[in-house]
Design an enzyme around this catalytic site. Structure first.
Site, PDB file in Angstrom:
ATOM      1  N   ARG A 251       0.979  -1.518   0.061  1.00 17.52           N
ATOM      2  CA  ARG A 251       0.281  -0.033   0.553  1.00 17.52           C
ATOM      3  C   ARG A 251       0.290   1.012  -0.257  1.00 17.52           C
ATOM      4  NH1 ARG A 251      -2.116   1.592   4.457  1.00 17.52           N
ATOM      5  NH2 ARG A 251      -2.479   0.143   5.476  1.00 17.52           N
TER       6      ARG A 251
ATOM      7  N   TYR B 101     -16.804  13.264 -15.280  1.00 15.75           N
ATOM      8  CA  TYR B 101     -17.695  11.492 -15.599  1.00 15.75           C
ATOM      9  C   TYR B 101     -18.493  11.642 -14.477  1.00 15.75           C
ATOM     10  CZ  TYR B 101     -16.602   6.878 -14.773  1.00 15.75           C
ATOM     11  OH  TYR B 101     -17.187   5.165 -14.095  1.00 15.75           O
TER      12      TYR B 101
ATOM     13  N   ASP C 189      -8.332  16.469 -16.065  1.00 19.74           N
ATOM     14  CA  ASP C 189      -8.879  14.827 -16.025  1.00 19.74           C
ATOM     15  C   ASP C 189      -8.480  14.493 -17.577  1.00 19.74           C
ATOM     16  OD1 ASP C 189     -10.018  12.554 -17.234  1.00 19.74           O
ATOM     17  OD2 ASP C 189     -12.154  12.408 -15.461  1.00 19.74           O
TER      18      ASP C 189
ATOM     19  N   LYS D 242      -9.137   3.063 -19.386  1.00 15.41           N
ATOM     20  CA  LYS D 242     -10.169   2.895 -20.455  1.00 15.41           C
ATOM     21  C   LYS D 242      -8.698   3.176 -21.999  1.00 15.41           C
ATOM     22  CE  LYS D 242     -13.190   4.098 -18.006  1.00 15.41           C
ATOM     23  NZ  LYS D 242     -13.784   5.421 -17.727  1.00 15.41           N
TER      24      LYS D 242
HETATM   25  C1  LIG Z   1     -14.464   5.974 -16.419  1.00 14.26           C
HETATM   26  C2  LIG Z   1     -13.651   7.424 -16.139  1.00 14.26           C
HETATM   27  C3  LIG Z   1     -13.180   8.048 -14.999  1.00 14.26           C
HETATM   28  C4  LIG Z   1     -13.662   7.149 -13.563  1.00 14.26           C
HETATM   29  O1  LIG Z   1     -12.348   5.779 -13.603  1.00 14.26           O
HETATM   30  P1  LIG Z   1     -12.769   4.938 -13.237  1.00 14.26           P
HETATM   31  O2  LIG Z   1     -11.199   3.971 -13.740  1.00 14.26           O
HETATM   32  O3  LIG Z   1     -13.931   4.005 -13.747  1.00 14.26           O
HETATM   33  O4  LIG Z   1     -12.978   5.252 -11.764  1.00 14.26           O
HETATM   34  C5  LIG Z   1     -13.041   9.681 -14.627  1.00 14.26           C
HETATM   35  N1  LIG Z   1     -12.758  10.441 -15.743  1.00 14.26           N
HETATM   36  C6  LIG Z   1     -12.836  10.072 -16.882  1.00 14.26           C
HETATM   37  C7  LIG Z   1     -13.499  10.901 -18.163  1.00 14.26           C
HETATM   38  C8  LIG Z   1     -13.325   8.706 -17.103  1.00 14.26           C
HETATM   39  O5  LIG Z   1     -13.677   8.367 -18.035  1.00 14.26           O
END
Ligand SMILES: *Cc1c(COP(=O)(O)O)cnc(C)c1O
Length: 404
Positions: free
Chosen positions: A64, A117, A189, A214
């Site tokens: 961790r 998101y 993001d 992603k």
């Molecule tokens: C999927 C996504 C998230 C969250 O990610 P997880 O891995 O599902 O927790 C945050 N921002 C964007 C733009 C996303 O597409």
């Protein structure tokens, strides 16, 4: 770390994606990165039991706190994003909540993209205001609205570009100037863009966030997230809201994501090539009323996309006259495109997002102007299509037969 001693600046993106952060195992000479599935590490008697005095280069103690496989992923990501350092998390959401809890406390204010998101939108609608943190939601593509929202007490502005699901962009350089003038920090993001398209830190952002689930992992098999930025911000963040909140990435997921990341520049090139062909096709299909893709001249912010994105990525949104019915047809008739959430995988994915439902749940937009902007991008509802790495002609044929 041996890999850090190399001069990455002379290398191209593909070489960085393959080699940065990794090194052959000193014990066995293994060329592939080690998968270290150990929660604890044998240490010497002087090792501190508290993470408080831990240095970034100290030996591993407990997974961790840090792990050799996760560390290799963090180093590769830092090189690709031009960041001083990176902290990996169990998911994108874990990275987002760690960032918000690190930078904000009761009495502080945050400005957050009114469309981001869904789980970020929902957490900042409910969870954070409940902790005494005031959250102001603005359309950050509107720089005047962003400037007006930056009242005294704002510590953080949180922007998503291109934003999920609208594919609306925010000008990162201009936003950074406005946010810094107000004495706040800017987080971006960049999940939809990836480091191949955009490097927000170079444009002035203080933090970059990715859902590794992603494009960066790229194969739909591992959740993960990362925060990148300056060591002065992220070294304390690792202690306060990564190690103590415990949203630790599994070393196995780190290993899968490392493997996916090695081909990111190649995959993004192919995603973009496919998406451009599919978007052009959709524009010619009479059943399709609107197509939004940053790489098309018809995108309302195409000029900004050209300036800010070196790659237009693989995300398209489009509308049909009868969205719900088309969605049902897609779910039944698509042959290989999966009707499923998520994005950025080698497999093409499609999902329908219904405006009325979303404005009543995740995105309770406050002003007429905000709702008008949503409508301008999404109408009554959009199909979010994550164009995969199959042959473009096959993707087009699958959509064509399902739309008939
Ligand atoms: C999927 C996504 C998230 C969250 O990610 P997880 O891995 O599902 O927790 C945050 N921002 C964007 C733009 C996303 O597409």
């Amino acid at each position: 770390m041996r890999s850090r001693e190399q001069d990455f600046s002379r290398w191209g993106e593909r070489t960085k994606a393959i080699h940065a952060g990794e090194f052959p195992d000193p014990g066995t000479g293994a060329s592939a990165p080690n998968l270290v599935m150990s929660t604890t590490f044998v240490v010497d008697a002087d090792t501190s039991f508290s993470v408080e005095g831990m240095g970034e280069e100290d030996p591993f103690v407990y997974t961790r706190w840090g792990n050799p496989t996760i560390r290799q992923l963090e180093e590769k990501l830092a090189v690709l994003e031009d960041a001083e350092t990176a902290v990996a998390f169990a998911s994108g959401m874990s990275a987002a909540t760690a960032l918000l809890l690190h930078t904000l406390k009761a009495g502080d204010r945050a400005v957050v993209s009114d469309v981001a998101y869904a789980a970020v939108a929902e957490a900042t609608n409910e969870l954070f205001p409940g902790l005494g943190i005031e959250v102001v939601k603005v359309d950050t593509s509107d720089l005047d609205a962003l400037a007006a929202a930056l009242q005294p007490g704002v510590k953080l502005a949180y922007v998503e570009t291109p934003c999920n699901p609208l594919l609306r962009l925010t000008d990162i350089g201009a936003a950074a100037e406005i946010v810094h003038r107000a004495g706040a920090k800017l987080a971006v993001d960049s999940t939809f863009a990836t480091p191949v398209a955009t490097k927000p830190l170079r444009l002035g952002a203080d933090f970059v966030l990715h859902s590794l689930t992603k494009y960066i992992g790229g194969h739909g098999d591992a959740l993960g997230g990362v925060l990148l930025g300056k060591a002065a911000d992220l070294v304390p963040l690792r202690k306060k809201t990564s190690i103590r909140l415990g949203g630790t990435l599994s070393p196995f997921n780190a290993w899968l994501i490392l493997r996916g990341l090695a081909t990111l520049p190649l995959r993004m090139k192919a995603h973009e090539e496919n998406a451009r062909k599919v978007a052009r096709y959709l524009e010619t299909n009479p059943k399709v009323t609107r197509v939004i893709y940053p790489g098309l001249p018809s995108h309302p912010q195409h000029a900004l996309a050209q300036r800010q994105m070196k790659n237009f990525s693989g995300m398209i949104s489009f509308q049909t006259a009868q969205g719900k019915e088309t969605a049902r047809r897609f779910a039944e008739k698509l042959r290989f495109i999966h009707y499923a959430v998520s994005l950025g995988h080698h497999r093409s994915l499609i999902f329908y997002l219904h405006t009325e439902e979303l404005l009543a749940t995740s995105f309770p937009l406050a002003t007429r102007k905000q709702r008008d902007s949503w409508k301008a991008f999404a109408g009554d509802g959009i199909f979010r299509l994550s164009v995969g790495l199959e042959d473009a002609d096959d993707i087009i044929a699958d959509l064509e037969q399902a739309l008939q």
